[in-house]
Write an enzyme that holds these catalytic residues in place. Structure first.
Site, short mmCIF file in Angstrom:
data_model
loop_
_atom_site.label_atom_id
_atom_site.label_comp_id
_atom_site.label_asym_id
_atom_site.label_seq_id
_atom_site.Cartn_x
_atom_site.Cartn_y
_atom_site.Cartn_z
N CYS A 101 7.65 -3.50 -1.54
CA CYS A 101 7.19 -4.76 -2.10
C CYS A 101 8.23 -5.38 -3.05
O CYS A 101 9.34 -5.67 -2.64
CB CYS A 101 5.84 -4.54 -2.77
SG CYS A 101 4.85 -6.03 -2.96
N HIS A 102 7.89 -5.55 -4.32
CA HIS A 102 8.80 -6.14 -5.31
C HIS A 102 9.83 -5.14 -5.84
O HIS A 102 10.71 -5.50 -6.62
CB HIS A 102 8.01 -6.71 -6.49
CG HIS A 102 7.28 -7.97 -6.18
ND1 HIS A 102 6.05 -7.98 -5.56
CD2 HIS A 102 7.62 -9.26 -6.38
CE1 HIS A 102 5.65 -9.23 -5.40
NE2 HIS A 102 6.58 -10.03 -5.89
#
Length: 169
Positions: A101-102
């Site tokens: 993800c991030h």
């Protein structure tokens, strides 16, 4: 094998716990590295985790794999020189680095993505490509020592790839 998992407030609960538990079930030891040891960190959805060690007291030599969870924690984690040094040292040693993800923000800030094929949440695609990565939209991408994934629905693919990568060592 020993795995380091980074943590800070507002980590994505599933992206932290799922890989941690999968690796523990496979017989690996997981250390949780935070800004301070023995501190409780809250996930985005309120599930806590306690750090076992601080970023400052460990070395890449201590670990076979590094995990970086997503959520908003990566934006905090990438501000610590010790975190970026650990990421670079793990990469330079060819040790496995998992990011979802991030979490790609941390790898981008560490400067290790140039020419590497990875994935992440589409929301940081521009950040990844601006850091020199070749971004693809797949549930999981394994390139060399990097294992990357997009978001929580991809966790079964990510968890399997992490276990396989560490088992191949």
């Amino acid at each position: 094998m020993v795995v380091a998992s980074l943590i800070h407030h507002d980590f994505e609960d599933l992206e932290f716990w799922y890989p941690t538990l999968r690796l523990q079930e496979a017989g690996h030891t997981v250390h949780i590295l935070g800004e301070r040891p023995r501190e409780t960190w809250q996930g985005k959805y309120g599930v806590p985790a306690e750090s076992t060690h601080s970023f400052e007291e460990v070395s890449a030599d201590d670990y076979d794999m590094l995990l970086v969870p997503g959520g908003w924690a990566p934006d905090k984690l990438r501000r610590f020189p010790a975190v970026l040094d650990l990421v670079r040292a793990m990469n330079d040693s060819g040790k496995i680095i998992g990011q979802i993800c991030h979490a790609g923000w941390v790898l981008a800030s560490a400067g290790i993505l140039q020419g590497r094929t990875v994935t992440s949440t589409p929301g940081i695609r521009d950040d990844m490509t601006n850091a020199g990565a070749i971004w693809v939209d797949k549930p999981v991408v394994v390139e060399g020592n990097l294992v990357s994934s997009r978001r929580p629905p991809d966790l079964p693919h990510y968890g399997k790839a992490l276990v396989e990568a560490l088992s191949g060592r």
